[in-house]
Design a protein around this motif. Structure first.
Motif, short mmCIF file in Angstrom:
data_model
loop_
_atom_site.label_atom_id
_atom_site.label_comp_id
_atom_site.label_asym_id
_atom_site.label_seq_id
_atom_site.Cartn_x
_atom_site.Cartn_y
_atom_site.Cartn_z
N LEU A 183 0.87 -1.36 0.08
CA LEU A 183 -0.06 0.05 0.03
C LEU A 183 0.76 1.27 0.02
O LEU A 183 0.62 2.36 -0.63
CB LEU A 183 -0.98 -0.06 1.17
N LYS A 184 1.87 1.30 0.88
CA LYS A 184 2.81 2.45 0.88
C LYS A 184 3.53 2.56 -0.56
O LYS A 184 3.66 3.83 -0.99
CB LYS A 184 3.72 2.05 1.93
N LYS A 185 3.96 1.39 -1.29
CA LYS A 185 4.46 1.62 -2.51
C LYS A 185 3.48 2.29 -3.54
O LYS A 185 3.70 2.80 -4.35
CB LYS A 185 4.86 0.15 -3.02
N ALA A 186 2.12 1.79 -3.33
CA ALA A 186 1.19 2.00 -4.34
C ALA A 186 0.69 3.57 -4.13
O ALA A 186 0.26 4.16 -5.15
CB ALA A 186 -0.29 1.18 -4.20
N SER A 187 0.81 3.97 -3.05
CA SER A 187 0.62 5.49 -2.81
C SER A 187 1.41 6.49 -3.60
O SER A 187 0.98 7.41 -3.93
CB SER A 187 0.73 5.97 -1.07
N GLY A 188 2.59 6.19 -3.73
CA GLY A 188 3.62 7.14 -4.39
C GLY A 188 3.99 8.23 -3.76
O GLY A 188 4.85 9.23 -4.45
N ARG A 189 3.79 8.32 -2.48
CA ARG A 189 4.09 9.58 -1.51
C ARG A 189 5.59 9.42 -1.22
O ARG A 189 5.87 8.46 -0.68
CB ARG A 189 3.10 9.78 -0.55
N PRO A 190 6.35 10.51 -1.28
CA PRO A 190 7.81 10.54 -0.79
C PRO A 190 7.95 10.02 0.49
O PRO A 190 8.73 9.27 1.15
CB PRO A 190 8.24 11.86 -1.10
N LYS A 191 7.06 10.35 1.67
CA LYS A 191 7.20 9.98 3.01
C LYS A 191 6.92 8.65 3.18
O LYS A 191 7.54 7.83 4.00
CB LYS A 191 6.17 10.99 3.90
N ASP A 192 6.02 8.04 2.23
CA ASP A 192 5.82 6.50 2.16
C ASP A 192 7.20 5.64 1.77
O ASP A 192 7.53 4.67 2.30
CB ASP A 192 4.62 6.00 1.38
N PHE A 193 7.67 6.12 0.68
CA PHE A 193 8.74 5.60 0.10
C PHE A 193 9.72 5.50 1.21
O PHE A 193 10.73 4.54 1.21
CB PHE A 193 9.50 6.14 -1.21
N GLU A 194 10.22 6.64 1.96
CA GLU A 194 11.14 6.59 3.08
C GLU A 194 10.68 5.53 4.04
O GLU A 194 11.74 4.94 4.77
CB GLU A 194 11.08 8.13 3.90
N ALA A 195 9.64 5.19 4.38
CA ALA A 195 9.12 4.36 5.39
C ALA A 195 9.19 2.62 4.94
O ALA A 195 9.43 2.05 5.54
CB ALA A 195 7.68 4.62 5.95
N ILE A 196 9.19 2.75 3.63
CA ILE A 196 9.33 1.27 2.98
C ILE A 196 10.58 0.64 3.34
O ILE A 196 10.47 -0.69 3.84
CB ILE A 196 9.11 1.21 1.53
N ALA A 197 11.63 1.23 3.37
CA ALA A 197 12.95 0.18 3.77
C ALA A 197 12.90 -0.28 4.89
O ALA A 197 13.37 -1.24 5.21
CB ALA A 197 14.02 1.37 3.56
N GLU A 198 12.62 0.67 6.05
CA GLU A 198 12.45 0.47 7.39
C GLU A 198 11.28 -0.91 7.63
O GLU A 198 11.72 -1.83 8.29
CB GLU A 198 11.90 1.51 8.38
N LEU A 199 10.33 -0.68 6.88
CA LEU A 199 9.28 -1.96 7.05
C LEU A 199 9.72 -3.21 6.51
O LEU A 199 9.45 -4.17 6.96
CB LEU A 199 7.97 -1.34 6.40
N GLU A 200 10.53 -3.09 5.37
CA GLU A 200 11.12 -4.22 4.71
C GLU A 200 12.18 -4.96 5.50
O GLU A 200 12.21 -6.41 5.50
CB GLU A 200 11.67 -4.00 2.95
N ALA A 201 13.00 -4.12 6.22
CA ALA A 201 13.72 -4.59 6.92
C ALA A 201 13.18 -5.44 8.41
O ALA A 201 13.66 -6.35 8.68
CB ALA A 201 14.72 -3.53 7.72
N ILE A 202 12.02 -4.93 8.84
CA ILE A 202 11.33 -5.39 9.93
C ILE A 202 10.75 -6.78 9.38
O ILE A 202 10.87 -7.91 10.05
CB ILE A 202 10.30 -4.71 10.45
N LEU A 203 10.29 -6.80 8.03
CA LEU A 203 9.77 -8.07 7.49
C LEU A 203 10.92 -9.20 7.45
O LEU A 203 10.55 -10.27 7.79
CB LEU A 203 9.31 -7.69 6.18
N GLU A 204 12.12 -8.68 6.82
CA GLU A 204 13.12 -9.47 6.93
C GLU A 204 13.49 -10.16 8.22
O GLU A 204 13.56 -11.21 8.49
CB GLU A 204 14.44 -8.95 6.14
N GLU A 205 13.65 -9.43 9.35
CA GLU A 205 13.89 -9.45 10.81
C GLU A 205 13.34 -10.49 11.20
O GLU A 205 13.45 -11.47 11.82
CB GLU A 205 13.93 -8.37 11.32
N ASN A 206 11.86 -10.27 10.81
CA ASN A 206 10.95 -11.45 11.20
C ASN A 206 10.71 -12.69 10.38
O ASN A 206 9.86 -13.55 10.70
CB ASN A 206 9.52 -10.75 11.57
N GLY A 207 11.75 -13.06 9.47
CA GLY A 207 11.39 -14.02 8.74
C GLY A 207 10.25 -14.22 7.72
O GLY A 207 10.03 -15.24 7.36
N LEU A 208 9.71 -13.09 7.53
CA LEU A 208 8.52 -13.02 6.80
C LEU A 208 8.67 -12.73 5.18
O LEU A 208 7.61 -12.64 4.45
CB LEU A 208 7.70 -12.22 7.20
#
Length: 159
Positions: free
Chosen positions: A133-158
């Motif tokens: 959803l954050k990728k689909a929004s296309g807003r700069p502030k969401d793109f900034e958050a995506i890297a952190e969320l992807e790291a959390i996803l990876e940390e949790n093995g998801l």
């Protein structure tokens, strides 16, 4: 300051069909970013809209960013005629969204999970779908958050 816990408590008590998305959902998954509002995708069924209106009637909702004194009545006609509402309420800022880039309640409900946030149970979008959803929004502030969320996803093995 938005009273997230109280808003979630009221949503659950009213049995409203909603999904928490946005910054607070990201926080629930461990994001360090701060948010000042609560973003909700809601079901547009007549019954759910009645529940929303009943809950919001005590919160004195007004359009956020609208000039003071602009006539605004959050009623059945307003809710059924509109889709997305950015509201200022007595409990803080609430974005009540019927559609966002990436979906609506019906298309997103299968990606909903139950979480406990601030000691309150709530319905939240899953982490993978939140990133989409954050990728689909296309807003700069969401793109900034995506890297952190992807790291959390990876940390949790998801990932």
């Amino acid at each position: 300051m938005t009273k997230f816990e109280k808003i979630l408590e009221l949503l659950e008590a009213a049995r409203i069909d909603y999904i928490l998305i946005g910054g607070l959902a990201a926080t629930a998954f461990g994001s360090s970013r701060l948010t000042t509002d609560i973003d909700l995708i809601y079901s547009r069924t007549e019954e759910n809209q009645r529940k929303i209106l009943k809950m919001f009637s005590s919160l004195n909702p007004y359009l956020r960013g609208a000039p003071p004194g602009l006539p605004f009545h959050f009623d059945e006609r307003t809710l059924s005629s509109g889709l997305n509402f950015t509201l200022k309420t007595e409990l803080g800022d609430i974005d009540l969204l019927a559609e966002v880039p990436g979906g609506n309640y019906e298309s997103l409900k299968n990606d909903m999970i139950e979480l406990e946030i601030f000691g309150q149970r709530c319905k939240c979008i899953g982490l993978k779908k939140l990133i989409e959803l954050k990728k689909a929004s296309g807003r700069p502030k969401d793109f900034e958050a995506i890297a952190e969320l992807e790291a959390i996803l990876e940390e949790n093995g998801l990932a």
